[in-house]
Design a protein around this motif. Structure first.
Motif, PDB file in Angstrom:
ATOM      1  N   TYR A  62       0.761  -1.073   0.102  1.00 19.99           N
ATOM      2  CA  TYR A  62       0.065  -0.100   0.016  1.00 19.99           C
ATOM      3  C   TYR A  62       0.918   1.330  -0.032  1.00 19.99           C
ATOM      4  N   GLU A  63       0.259   2.417  -0.281  1.00 21.39           N
ATOM      5  CA  GLU A  63       0.985   3.671  -0.676  1.00 21.39           C
ATOM      6  C   GLU A  63      -0.105   4.654   0.126  1.00 21.39           C
ATOM      7  N   ALA A  64       0.154   5.384   1.030  1.00 25.40           N
ATOM      8  CA  ALA A  64      -0.934   6.126   1.767  1.00 25.40           C
ATOM      9  C   ALA A  64      -0.190   7.573   1.976  1.00 25.40           C
ATOM     10  N   CYS A  65      -1.231   8.607   1.704  1.00 18.98           N
ATOM     11  CA  CYS A  65      -0.733   9.678   1.774  1.00 18.98           C
ATOM     12  C   CYS A  65      -1.423  10.390   2.924  1.00 18.98           C
ATOM     13  N   PHE A  66      -0.816  11.054   3.863  1.00 17.61           N
ATOM     14  CA  PHE A  66      -1.427  11.720   4.928  1.00 17.61           C
ATOM     15  C   PHE A  66      -1.429  13.390   4.819  1.00 17.61           C
ATOM     16  N   LEU A  67      -2.292  13.903   5.290  1.00 19.04           N
ATOM     17  CA  LEU A  67      -2.295  15.317   5.434  1.00 19.04           C
ATOM     18  C   LEU A  67      -2.382  15.757   6.904  1.00 19.04           C
ATOM     19  N   PHE A  68      -1.457  16.448   7.571  1.00 12.64           N
ATOM     20  CA  PHE A  68      -1.440  16.760   8.779  1.00 12.64           C
ATOM     21  C   PHE A  68      -1.585  18.299   9.226  1.00 12.64           C
ATOM     22  N   LYS A  69      -1.970  18.602  10.350  1.00  5.76           N
ATOM     23  CA  LYS A  69      -1.755  19.965  10.829  1.00  5.76           C
ATOM     24  C   LYS A  69      -0.512  20.622  10.561  1.00  5.76           C
ATOM     25  N   SER A  70      -0.165  21.630  10.255  1.00  9.26           N
ATOM     26  CA  SER A  70       1.085  22.368  10.011  1.00  9.26           C
ATOM     27  C   SER A  70       1.784  22.598  11.238  1.00  9.26           C
ATOM     28  N   GLU A  71       1.170  22.809  12.332  1.00 14.37           N
ATOM     29  CA  GLU A  71       2.146  23.049  13.495  1.00 14.37           C
ATOM     30  C   GLU A  71       3.017  21.837  14.119  1.00 14.37           C
ATOM     31  N   ILE A 108      -7.816   9.953  14.954  1.00 13.78           N
ATOM     32  CA  ILE A 108      -6.571  10.950  15.079  1.00 13.78           C
ATOM     33  C   ILE A 108      -6.822  12.099  14.878  1.00 13.78           C
ATOM     34  N   LYS A 109      -6.845  13.032  15.852  1.00 17.82           N
ATOM     35  CA  LYS A 109      -7.524  14.521  15.932  1.00 17.82           C
ATOM     36  C   LYS A 109      -6.474  15.269  14.899  1.00 17.82           C
ATOM     37  N   ASN A 110      -5.289  15.011  14.761  1.00 15.70           N
ATOM     38  CA  ASN A 110      -4.533  16.180  13.998  1.00 15.70           C
ATOM     39  C   ASN A 110      -4.276  15.847  12.636  1.00 15.70           C
ATOM     40  N   LEU A 111      -4.921  14.690  12.274  1.00 22.57           N
ATOM     41  CA  LEU A 111      -4.878  14.076  10.737  1.00 22.57           C
ATOM     42  C   LEU A 111      -6.050  14.679  10.067  1.00 22.57           C
ATOM     43  N   LEU A 112      -5.913  15.497   9.227  1.00 27.84           N
ATOM     44  CA  LEU A 112      -6.765  16.259   8.315  1.00 27.84           C
ATOM     45  C   LEU A 112      -7.615  15.312   7.204  1.00 27.84           C
ATOM     46  N   ARG A 113      -6.466  14.662   6.690  1.00 23.50           N
ATOM     47  CA  ARG A 113      -7.185  13.926   5.312  1.00 23.50           C
ATOM     48  C   ARG A 113      -6.101  12.689   5.189  1.00 23.50           C
ATOM     49  N   TYR A 114      -6.656  11.650   4.486  1.00 21.14           N
ATOM     50  CA  TYR A 114      -5.787  10.481   4.174  1.00 21.14           C
ATOM     51  C   TYR A 114      -6.278   9.620   3.044  1.00 21.14           C
ATOM     52  N   MET A 115      -5.294   9.181   2.215  1.00 21.04           N
ATOM     53  CA  MET A 115      -5.745   8.504   1.244  1.00 21.04           C
ATOM     54  C   MET A 115      -4.909   7.220   1.130  1.00 21.04           C
ATOM     55  N   ILE A 116      -5.394   5.984   1.000  1.00 18.22           N
ATOM     56  CA  ILE A 116      -4.794   4.764   0.885  1.00 18.22           C
ATOM     57  C   ILE A 116      -4.916   4.025  -0.385  1.00 18.22           C
ATOM     58  N   LEU A 117      -3.563   3.773  -1.002  1.00 19.13           N
ATOM     59  CA  LEU A 117      -4.001   3.235  -2.415  1.00 19.13           C
ATOM     60  C   LEU A 117      -3.082   1.847  -2.461  1.00 19.13           C
ATOM     61  N   VAL A 118      -3.712   0.884  -3.133  1.00 21.66           N
ATOM     62  CA  VAL A 118      -2.952  -0.276  -3.335  1.00 21.66           C
ATOM     63  C   VAL A 118      -1.932   0.017  -4.618  1.00 21.66           C
ATOM     64  N   LYS A 119      -0.795  -0.352  -4.046  1.00 23.16           N
ATOM     65  CA  LYS A 119       0.504   0.090  -5.036  1.00 23.16           C
ATOM     66  C   LYS A 119       0.681  -1.201  -6.040  1.00 23.16           C
ATOM     67  N   ILE A 120       0.679  -0.945  -7.199  1.00 24.79           N
ATOM     68  CA  ILE A 120       0.937  -1.992  -8.117  1.00 24.79           C
ATOM     69  C   ILE A 120       1.881  -1.797  -8.944  1.00 24.79           C
ATOM     70  N   ASN A 121       3.011  -2.566  -9.066  1.00 22.13           N
ATOM     71  CA  ASN A 121       4.162  -2.621  -9.778  1.00 22.13           C
ATOM     72  C   ASN A 121       4.034  -3.115 -11.184  1.00 22.13           C
ATOM     73  N   GLN A 129      -7.856  25.090   8.710  1.00 24.17           N
ATOM     74  CA  GLN A 129      -6.538  25.116   8.472  1.00 24.17           C
ATOM     75  C   GLN A 129      -6.216  25.368   7.136  1.00 24.17           C
ATOM     76  N   SER A 130      -5.127  26.626   6.893  1.00 26.64           N
ATOM     77  CA  SER A 130      -4.961  26.801   5.767  1.00 26.64           C
ATOM     78  C   SER A 130      -3.723  26.194   5.060  1.00 26.64           C
ATOM     79  N   ARG A 131      -3.017  25.745   5.768  1.00 22.88           N
ATOM     80  CA  ARG A 131      -1.813  24.987   5.483  1.00 22.88           C
ATOM     81  C   ARG A 131      -1.341  23.709   6.120  1.00 22.88           C
ATOM     82  N   GLY A 132      -0.881  22.783   5.416  1.00 25.49           N
ATOM     83  CA  GLY A 132      -1.093  21.445   6.021  1.00 25.49           C
ATOM     84  C   GLY A 132       0.440  20.504   5.657  1.00 25.49           C
ATOM     85  N   ARG A 133       0.865  19.547   6.324  1.00 27.72           N
ATOM     86  CA  ARG A 133       2.058  18.744   5.921  1.00 27.72           C
ATOM     87  C   ARG A 133       1.790  17.505   5.447  1.00 27.72           C
ATOM     88  N   TYR A 134       2.336  17.121   4.434  1.00 29.73           N
ATOM     89  CA  TYR A 134       2.118  16.042   3.677  1.00 29.73           C
ATOM     90  C   TYR A 134       3.344  14.963   3.912  1.00 29.73           C
TER      91      TYR A 134
END
Length: 131
Positions: free
Chosen positions: A5-14, A81-94, A54-59
């Motif tokens: 899997y490959e997951a992209c997480f967006l957290f609060k910027s602080e 998880i409180k400070n996790l704004l968004r997430y996306m989990i994808l199946v990674k295919i090679n 939140q107008s900024r975030g950490r990826y």
């Protein structure tokens, strides 16, 4: 069945909130027997629209292997998880692509054909004035 899997997480910027939330995500992944972590931080960026005021975030992108039967339960825990704004989990295919078989479009030829078609079209009646 174990999948990659490959997951992209967006957290609060602080800084503190980001580090705490990232550790919570890692704990949840290890709790669901995820292995072979590869982390890649994309840094802090401005968001196109505000998410939870939140107008900024950490990826953060994390690649891991996990049993597919645990995925739904993992997503339930990630929502808590409180400070996790968004997430996306994808199946990674090679998948390897044979570049020689991929057809490339000749855009110059396409443009020339379009120009000749425009010349062949009859004149439009939009220029005629009606009294």
């Amino acid at each position: 069945m174990i999948k990659k899997y490959e997951a992209c997480f967006l957290f609060k910027s602080e800084e503190l909130e980001y580090k705490v939330a990232l550790e919570d995500v890692k704990k949840q992944l290890t709790a669901f027997n995820a292995s072979d972590f590869v982390e890649n931080s994309l840094g802090e960026r401005a968001l196109e629209y505000s998410i939870r005021k939140q107008s900024r975030g950490r990826y953060e992108i994390i690649e891991f292997k996990m049993d597919s039967s645990n995925l739904k339960e993992l997503e339930v825990q990630l929502r808590l998880i409180k400070n996790l704004l968004r997430y996306m989990i994808l199946v990674k295919i090679n998948k390897k692509v044979n570049v020689k078989k991929v057809k490339r479009r000749n855009f110059r030829e396409f443009k020339d054909n379009r120009d000749t078609r425009e010349k062949e079209l009859p004149e439009s009646t939009a220029d005629v004035k009606v009294d």
